[in-house]
Scaffold this motif. Structure first.
Motif, PDB file in Angstrom:
ATOM      1  N   PRO A  59       0.806  -1.236   0.000  1.00 47.53           N
ATOM      2  CA  PRO A  59       0.000   0.000   0.000  1.00 47.53           C
ATOM      3  C   PRO A  59       0.831   1.273   0.000  1.00 47.53           C
ATOM      4  CG  PRO A  59      -0.081  -1.078   2.147  1.00 47.53           C
ATOM      5  CD  PRO A  59       0.569  -2.047   1.202  1.00 47.53           C
ATOM      6  N   ALA A  60       2.120   1.191   0.312  1.00 47.06           N
ATOM      7  CA  ALA A  60       2.968   2.386   0.265  1.00 47.06           C
ATOM      8  C   ALA A  60       3.007   2.980  -1.133  1.00 47.06           C
ATOM      9  CB  ALA A  60       4.384   2.042   0.732  1.00 47.06           C
ATOM     10  N   GLY A  61       2.835   2.139  -2.155  1.00 44.96           N
ATOM     11  CA  GLY A  61       2.879   2.614  -3.528  1.00 44.96           C
ATOM     12  C   GLY A  61       1.788   3.603  -3.887  1.00 44.96           C
ATOM     13  N   LEU A  62       0.732   3.673  -3.079  1.00 44.35           N
ATOM     14  CA  LEU A  62      -0.341   4.630  -3.343  1.00 44.35           C
ATOM     15  C   LEU A  62       0.124   6.075  -3.189  1.00 44.35           C
ATOM     16  CD1 LEU A  62      -3.286   2.849  -1.486  1.00 44.35           C
ATOM     17  CD2 LEU A  62      -2.897   2.951  -3.960  1.00 44.35           C
ATOM     18  N   ALA A  63       1.208   6.285  -2.481  1.00 47.30           N
ATOM     19  CA  ALA A  63       1.716   7.648  -2.271  1.00 47.30           C
ATOM     20  C   ALA A  63       2.593   8.131  -3.417  1.00 47.30           C
ATOM     21  CB  ALA A  63       2.495   7.715  -0.959  1.00 47.30           C
ATOM     22  N   LYS A  64       2.853   7.269  -4.395  1.00 47.44           N
ATOM     23  CA  LYS A  64       3.704   7.664  -5.517  1.00 47.44           C
ATOM     24  C   LYS A  64       2.978   8.618  -6.460  1.00 47.44           C
ATOM     25  CE  LYS A  64       4.842   3.635  -7.200  1.00 47.44           C
ATOM     26  NZ  LYS A  64       5.553   2.647  -8.035  1.00 47.44           N
ATOM     27  N   GLU A 168       1.360   7.703   2.753  1.00 44.77           N
ATOM     28  CA  GLU A 168       1.954   9.035   2.847  1.00 44.77           C
ATOM     29  C   GLU A 168       3.417   8.943   2.415  1.00 44.77           C
ATOM     30  OE1 GLU A 168       2.101  12.250   2.421  1.00 44.77           O
ATOM     31  OE2 GLU A 168       0.450  12.417   3.876  1.00 44.77           O
ATOM     32  N   ASP A 169       3.920  10.057   1.868  1.00 44.29           N
ATOM     33  CA  ASP A 169       5.318  10.104   1.455  1.00 44.29           C
ATOM     34  C   ASP A 169       6.104  11.056   2.343  1.00 44.29           C
ATOM     35  OD1 ASP A 169       5.804  12.883  -0.252  1.00 44.29           O
ATOM     36  OD2 ASP A 169       3.730  12.175  -0.353  1.00 44.29           O
ATOM     37  N   PHE A 170       7.399  10.785   2.463  1.00 44.07           N
ATOM     38  CA  PHE A 170       8.289  11.586   3.276  1.00 44.07           C
ATOM     39  C   PHE A 170       9.585  11.843   2.505  1.00 44.07           C
ATOM     40  CE2 PHE A 170       5.619   8.998   6.011  1.00 44.07           C
ATOM     41  CZ  PHE A 170       5.120   9.918   6.925  1.00 44.07           C
ATOM     42  N   PHE A 171      10.282  12.918   2.882  1.00 44.00           N
ATOM     43  CA  PHE A 171      11.585  13.248   2.291  1.00 44.00           C
ATOM     44  C   PHE A 171      11.510  13.333   0.766  1.00 44.00           C
ATOM     45  CE2 PHE A 171      12.398  10.484   6.056  1.00 44.00           C
ATOM     46  CZ  PHE A 171      12.774  11.496   6.934  1.00 44.00           C
ATOM     47  N   VAL A 177       5.135   5.210   3.015  1.00 39.15           N
ATOM     48  CA  VAL A 177       4.577   4.335   4.044  1.00 39.15           C
ATOM     49  C   VAL A 177       3.082   4.162   3.773  1.00 39.15           C
ATOM     50  CG1 VAL A 177       4.216   3.961   6.508  1.00 39.15           C
ATOM     51  CG2 VAL A 177       6.264   5.175   5.718  1.00 39.15           C
ATOM     52  N   GLY A 178       2.600   2.938   3.836  1.00 37.15           N
ATOM     53  CA  GLY A 178       1.193   2.694   3.577  1.00 37.15           C
ATOM     54  C   GLY A 178       0.629   1.594   4.456  1.00 37.15           C
ATOM     55  N   ILE A 179      -0.699   1.595   4.586  1.00 41.02           N
ATOM     56  CA  ILE A 179      -1.384   0.602   5.400  1.00 41.02           C
ATOM     57  C   ILE A 179      -2.709   0.235   4.737  1.00 41.02           C
ATOM     58  CG2 ILE A 179      -2.542   2.323   6.835  1.00 41.02           C
ATOM     59  CD1 ILE A 179      -2.144   0.409   9.225  1.00 41.02           C
TER      60      ILE A 179
END
Length: 363
Positions: A59-64, A168-171, A177-179
């Motif tokens: 799910p982290a890929g959703l922030a791309k 959500e994305d950082f830096f 990071v995704g859930i």
């Protein structure tokens, strides 16, 4: 939801009565979702997953990316079928040929039928959807418990899953990071039957005595890291964080837990505005919660695509070659290909060759 007639057709090929009598090397771990797109490239995608596949693979890929909206999936019917299953389905279900001699022609061969459909809407940083999936495995083999008599055994699982993902994305999008939260309703059916009694399978399954219903809430966690000014990407996916408890819907039936499965992935991504070349490697189930054999946990893949309209995929799934291609016309997308799944305890024991097909409609 999968049509009851299709689910019953799957169940009519299901034979594995009690878990204590199942053959360990004839079954596979039932995953809630497998992407036809990713299967063509060795079932890899933890480091690069995006759009609705990210919900289940990372799910982290959703922030791309940029903007707010990614896609809406209206329907996405997917079929995975063993190359031998088509012939048996025709003989048993269409021609109603349940003669034991018919089944003996498939002695020692695993027969698989998987069906799924996802519907949902995907935004950047969030997604919501509903998944229905069903998996059936069937095998005729000589039973050590029954003095070598031929026994038809297998299992079927049907899932209805509601999912919500956030990321959500950082830096500056270097760390994502995704859930995913999921509510699972699962029906399982197992039977064991002698090949001599195979003409009674449909009657036995129609009574619903073989089915067990369970439900529960689970969580998946995902991380992605994009190296600064380098084409390397890395991913981590934790499926069923802390395990997922499925409580039984009937009294007297025990609950069960879906194991926590950790997958590591890496990708070498050369993407331009018009084309991309990606080479990937995933190591699934790092802790050996389901699979103990190292080769069964290894997945390698590559993909070459042009403007997200047309693409070729290839790879290795558990040491066996895979191939796939897609045609994306934006309102409709077609994925087809072939892969092999190892249903034995170790790689090279009992390969099951399968074809897959998906037709996705949306915008």
């Amino acid at each position: 939801m999968i049509p009851s007639r299709l689910y019953r057709a799957c169940l009519s090929l299901v034979l594995s009565g009690s878990a204590g009598h199942l053959y360990a090397d004839s079954l596979e771990f039932h995953r809630i979702y497998r992407s036809a797109y990713f299967l063509g490239r060795g079932d890899t995608g933890v480091a690069t997953a995006d759009y609705h596949e990210a919900i289940f693979y990372n799910p982290a890929g959703l922030a791309k990316g940029k903007g707010l909206y990614k896609e809406t999936v209206l329907i996405s019917p997917t079929v995975q079928v063993s190359t031998k299953t088509k012939d048996l389905v025709r003989q048993v279900l269409v021609q109603e040929d349940n003669d034991p001699d018919t089944l003996r022609g498939y002695l020692g061969r695993n027969l698989h039928l998987g069906v799924s459909n996802f519907t949902g809407v995907v935004f950047r940083r969030a997604a919501l959807g509903i998944l229905a999936s069903s998996d059936t495995n069937v095998m005729l083999a000589k039973s050590a418990d029954e003095r070598g008599l031929e026994t038809l055994h297998a299992d079927a699982v049907a899932n209805r899953v509601a999912v919500f993902s956030a990321a959500e994305d950082f830096f500056n999008q270097k760390l994502l990071v995704g859930i995913t939260g999921k509510y699972i309703m699962r029906n399982e059916a197992t039977l064991d039957v002698s090949a001599l009694d195979s003409d009674n399978i449909s009657d036995q399954l129609s009574s619903n005595d073989a089915e067990i219903s369970r439900n529960g809430i689970g969580v998946d966690l995902g991380l992605m890291y994009d190296m600064d000014k380098k084409p390397w990407r890395f991913g981590l996916h934790v499926e069923n964080l802390g395990t997922t408890k499925l409580a039984a819907g009937e009294s007297g039936v025990s609950s069960k837990r879906l194991p926590q499965i950790v997958t590591l992935g890496a990708a070498y991504d050369l993407t331009t505005k018009m084309s991309s070349l990606v080479v990937q490697a995933d190591f699934r189930d790092v802790g050996g919660a389901v699979e103990k054999d190292t080769f069964k946990r290894l997945h390698l893949g590559t993909e070459l695509q042009f403007a997200r309209v047309f693409g070729f995929m290839g790879g290795l799934n558990q040491g066996y070659p895979t191939v796939g291609l897609f045609l994306n016309l934006y309102v409709a997308r077609l994925d087809i290909g072939a892969y092999t799944e190892e249903v034995g305890s170790t790689a090279g024991v009992r390969p099951d060759q399968r074809l897959f097909f998906r037709l996705k409609a949306g915008f």
